[in-house]
Design a protein around this motif. Sequence first.
Motif, short mmCIF file in Angstrom:
data_model
loop_
_atom_site.label_atom_id
_atom_site.label_comp_id
_atom_site.label_asym_id
_atom_site.label_seq_id
_atom_site.Cartn_x
_atom_site.Cartn_y
_atom_site.Cartn_z
N MET A 108 0.81 -1.22 0.00
CA MET A 108 0.00 0.00 0.00
C MET A 108 0.85 1.27 0.00
SD MET A 108 -3.14 -1.36 2.39
CE MET A 108 -3.42 0.22 3.12
N PRO A 109 1.82 1.42 0.91
CA PRO A 109 2.62 2.64 0.86
C PRO A 109 3.44 2.73 -0.43
CG PRO A 109 3.40 1.18 2.62
CD PRO A 109 2.14 0.59 2.10
N GLY A 110 3.94 1.60 -0.92
CA GLY A 110 4.71 1.61 -2.15
C GLY A 110 3.89 2.05 -3.34
N GLU A 111 2.64 1.60 -3.40
CA GLU A 111 1.75 2.01 -4.50
C GLU A 111 1.38 3.48 -4.39
OE1 GLU A 111 -0.24 1.72 -8.02
OE2 GLU A 111 1.07 0.21 -7.09
N ALA A 112 1.20 3.96 -3.16
CA ALA A 112 0.90 5.40 -2.98
C ALA A 112 2.08 6.25 -3.47
CB ALA A 112 0.61 5.69 -1.51
N VAL A 113 3.30 5.79 -3.19
CA VAL A 113 4.48 6.50 -3.69
C VAL A 113 4.50 6.47 -5.21
CG1 VAL A 113 7.01 6.43 -3.79
CG2 VAL A 113 5.85 6.08 -1.60
N LYS A 114 4.21 5.30 -5.79
CA LYS A 114 4.21 5.14 -7.25
C LYS A 114 3.17 6.06 -7.90
CE LYS A 114 4.53 0.90 -8.58
NZ LYS A 114 4.17 -0.50 -8.92
N GLN A 115 2.02 6.25 -7.23
CA GLN A 115 0.96 7.11 -7.77
C GLN A 115 1.31 8.59 -7.65
OE1 GLN A 115 -2.06 6.35 -9.15
NE2 GLN A 115 -2.13 4.14 -8.87
N GLY A 116 2.37 8.91 -6.90
CA GLY A 116 2.80 10.30 -6.77
C GLY A 116 2.05 11.09 -5.72
N GLY A 117 1.34 10.39 -4.81
CA GLY A 117 0.53 11.09 -3.81
C GLY A 117 1.18 11.27 -2.46
N VAL A 118 2.48 10.98 -2.36
CA VAL A 118 3.17 11.01 -1.06
C VAL A 118 4.17 12.16 -1.03
CG1 VAL A 118 4.73 9.75 0.47
CG2 VAL A 118 2.88 8.54 -0.71
N ASP A 119 4.07 13.01 0.00
CA ASP A 119 5.03 14.12 0.18
C ASP A 119 6.33 13.66 0.80
OD1 ASP A 119 3.21 15.98 -0.84
OD2 ASP A 119 2.32 16.33 1.13
N VAL A 120 6.24 12.74 1.77
CA VAL A 120 7.44 12.33 2.49
C VAL A 120 7.32 10.86 2.87
CG1 VAL A 120 6.51 13.10 4.72
CG2 VAL A 120 8.98 12.87 4.43
N ILE A 121 8.44 10.13 2.77
CA ILE A 121 8.52 8.71 3.14
C ILE A 121 9.37 8.62 4.40
CG2 ILE A 121 9.19 6.40 2.40
CD1 ILE A 121 9.11 7.50 -0.51
N LEU A 122 8.81 7.99 5.45
CA LEU A 122 9.51 7.97 6.74
C LEU A 122 9.51 6.57 7.34
CD1 LEU A 122 7.99 11.16 8.41
CD2 LEU A 122 10.28 10.95 7.42
N ALA A 123 10.54 6.28 8.13
CA ALA A 123 10.52 5.09 8.98
C ALA A 123 9.38 5.22 9.98
CB ALA A 123 11.86 4.94 9.70
N LEU A 124 8.82 4.09 10.37
CA LEU A 124 7.67 4.11 11.27
C LEU A 124 7.91 4.95 12.51
CD1 LEU A 124 4.83 3.04 12.02
CD2 LEU A 124 5.97 1.06 13.06
N GLN A 125 9.08 4.80 13.13
CA GLN A 125 9.36 5.49 14.39
C GLN A 125 9.49 7.00 14.22
OE1 GLN A 125 11.20 3.12 13.00
NE2 GLN A 125 13.40 3.62 13.00
N GLU A 126 9.63 7.46 12.97
CA GLU A 126 9.75 8.90 12.71
C GLU A 126 8.40 9.58 12.45
OE1 GLU A 126 14.13 8.78 10.50
OE2 GLU A 126 12.30 8.73 9.29
N ILE A 127 7.37 8.77 12.22
CA ILE A 127 6.08 9.33 11.82
C ILE A 127 5.41 10.15 12.93
CG2 ILE A 127 3.72 8.72 11.11
CD1 ILE A 127 4.97 6.54 9.35
N PRO A 128 5.37 9.69 14.20
CA PRO A 128 4.70 10.51 15.23
C PRO A 128 5.27 11.92 15.35
CG PRO A 128 5.06 8.29 16.06
CD PRO A 128 5.80 8.38 14.75
N ASN A 129 6.58 12.07 15.40
CA ASN A 129 7.18 13.40 15.51
C ASN A 129 6.86 14.25 14.30
OD1 ASN A 129 8.27 13.11 18.06
ND2 ASN A 129 10.27 12.43 17.31
N LYS A 130 6.84 13.65 13.12
CA LYS A 130 6.48 14.40 11.91
C LYS A 130 5.04 14.89 12.00
CE LYS A 130 7.05 15.94 7.68
NZ LYS A 130 7.98 17.08 7.40
#
Length: 358
Positions: free
Chosen positions: A330-352
């Motif tokens: 799912m995240p890989g396909e979202a990246v492929k579709q061009g709809g993702v601003d930033v890709i992060l490791a799971l542990q980095e997502i809450p602070n972001k």
Amino acid sequence: MAKDKIKVLIIDDSALVREVLTEILNADPNLEVIGTASDPIIARNKIKQLNPDVLTLDVEMPRMDGLTFLSNLMRLRPMPVVMVSSLTEKGADITLRALEMGAVDFVSKPKLDVAHGLKDYAEELCGKVKAASGAKLQNYSWDSGPTLETQERHTADAVLNKREVKNFKTTDRIIAIGASTGGTEAIKEVLMHMPADAPGIVITQHIPEAFSGPFAKRMDDNCAMTVYEATDGQQILPGHVYIAPGSHHMLVERSGARYICKLSDGPPVNRHRPAVDVMFRSVAQNVGPNAIGVILTGMGDDGAIGMKEMQEAGAPTIAQDEKTSVVWGMPGEAVKQGGVDVILALQEIPNKLIGLYK
């Protein structure tokens, strides 16, 4: 050269279930059942002898319970496990604990007419075993994979038509999270690090009806925010989390100046109900730039189109990275579709997330 088949060992105390699972899995050209075991003690020896790629494991077993066996397995010889779970409150609790301990996924065992019921889930079972064979074994895992009925594949249009984004006269923020395989533990990792005063969070995780309530309670026990299994018309408030019931799509709608949860029993979308694409589209249309979209680990492509729509509506969008995803579908396909601003490791997502809404 022919691709090697994925070798499966079935562990279940029911001879009938072992027979049916063997028939289902062997019918798939990419899978081969190399053995069965009626309890974990026998299974332990067969793992050493046969070296399987994936195990299917009943949650309730004689001589040694499934959780004890799983704990020992993950400590001594980690390998992909798909739990075969009963659709009961006890079965749901054991399964959620198994996923916390490292099981990759689960398939529900029907309460009645087991042989016929499991055959209805043949495509789901085979899909989950194949996904498990390539999954990363980490401290977080899971989903309910695709609800793979052999039926027409619907898009979010079947539940909510695409339309122009509304003007927004509120600054209330909403965080929308979608996940599938591996998602329960990834969601817990995010929620455990969100403060009690965070914006309202709406979550669609592919999960059966019997499991969404216990999952919401488990999350409520583990984080500072208050977590609910969403109900129709429920107001979305800061400091609260709303998890889609396993039987309904969840949409976010406006009611005056408030945001509310709206439940729909419309057709499965991307073969799922609840579907991430439906929730993301509703957030794009009704929350727009006041939302933040997050797509976590999961098999398939549900949520990729909806995340692109959220981005086009002005919402910041985040995808979990491949390294920390159990399955980067799912995240890989979202990246492929061009709809993702930033890709992060799971542990980095809450602070972001905290940085984006503060």
